[in-house]
Enzyme design. Structure first.
Site, PDB file in Angstrom:
ATOM      1  N   HIS A  52       9.851  -5.275  -4.783  1.00 42.91           N
ATOM      2  CA  HIS A  52      11.009  -5.876  -3.838  1.00 42.91           C
ATOM      3  C   HIS A  52      10.254  -6.610  -3.185  1.00 42.91           C
ATOM      4  CE1 HIS A  52      13.732  -1.842  -3.954  1.00 42.91           C
ATOM      5  NE2 HIS A  52      13.339  -2.147  -5.028  1.00 42.91           N
ATOM      6  N   GLU A  54      10.000  -7.171  -0.044  1.00 38.48           N
ATOM      7  CA  GLU A  54       9.204  -6.660   1.172  1.00 38.48           C
ATOM      8  C   GLU A  54       7.785  -6.122   0.659  1.00 38.48           C
ATOM      9  OE1 GLU A  54      12.291  -5.827   0.270  1.00 38.48           O
ATOM     10  OE2 GLU A  54      13.353  -4.499   1.797  1.00 38.48           O
ATOM     11  N   CYS A  82      15.233  -0.334   2.124  1.00 37.80           N
ATOM     12  CA  CYS A  82      15.288   0.787   1.449  1.00 37.80           C
ATOM     13  C   CYS A  82      14.245   1.887   1.854  1.00 37.80           C
ATOM     14  CB  CYS A  82      15.165   0.741  -0.291  1.00 37.80           C
ATOM     15  SG  CYS A  82      13.837   0.534  -1.043  1.00 37.80           S
ATOM     16  N   CYS A  85      10.513   0.699   0.604  1.00 37.99           N
ATOM     17  CA  CYS A  85      10.025  -0.245   1.382  1.00 37.99           C
ATOM     18  C   CYS A  85       9.825   0.235   2.928  1.00 37.99           C
ATOM     19  CB  CYS A  85      11.234  -1.661   1.627  1.00 37.99           C
ATOM     20  SG  CYS A  85      11.145  -2.239  -0.199  1.00 37.99           S
TER      21      CYS A  85
END
Length: 151
Positions: A52, A54, A82, A85
């Site tokens: 992801h 992040e 999420c 993260c």
């Protein structure tokens, strides 16, 4: 607020780059002192569910400074983080998280869960939400609209 908008614009550029590559268009910018680390989603191209935006920005910053902790940093992300993260944000000790669009399906900061403000955790970053919300949401809407049109 101008600083937040400036870095969120950079995150949006990264999100657009992700969309061009066929990735879900999420971008992140991690700022630590005078260093800026920009990343976008890449789970599909990297064959890595944890890639992801992040996580990629956090990894890049940690490698650059030689530490898994990022005190004093601010993370800008176009979409509410999420659970995965949010966990990385807590473990990296990021001081401030700024995000644009809410994520009612997997958001772990405000929408579905409130992990980053949970008093049971040993670190709770400052939170700012709603920076450039509409452009952040629009890049996602456009991406999924185009995907639905494909046969």
């Amino acid at each position: 607020m101008k600083k937040h908008e400036h870095f969120m614009q950079q995150a949006l550029k990264a999100a657009h780059q992700a969309a061009r590559l066929g990735e879900v268009p999420v971008g992140a910018v991690l700022v630590l002192d005078d260093r800026v680390f920009v990343a976008h989603n890449a789970p599909i191209s990297s064959h890595d569910a944890s890639a992801h935006a992040e996580i990629r920005a956090i990894r890049s910053a940690c490698q650059a400074i030689g530490n898994y902790r990022l005190p004093g940093s601010t993370l800008y992300v176009t979409l509410e983080p999420c659970c995965m993260c949010a966990g990385a944000i807590v473990h990296a000790r990021i001081d401030h998280v700024v995000y644009g669009a809410e994520d009612p399906k997997t958001g772990a900061v405000h929408s579905l869960y409130a992990l980053l403000s949970d008093p049971r955790l040993n670190h709770r970053p400052k939170l700012t939400r709603g920076i450039l919300t509409e452009p952040c949401a629009e890049v996602l809407r456009n991406f999924f609209r185009q995907r639905r049109k494909r046969p």
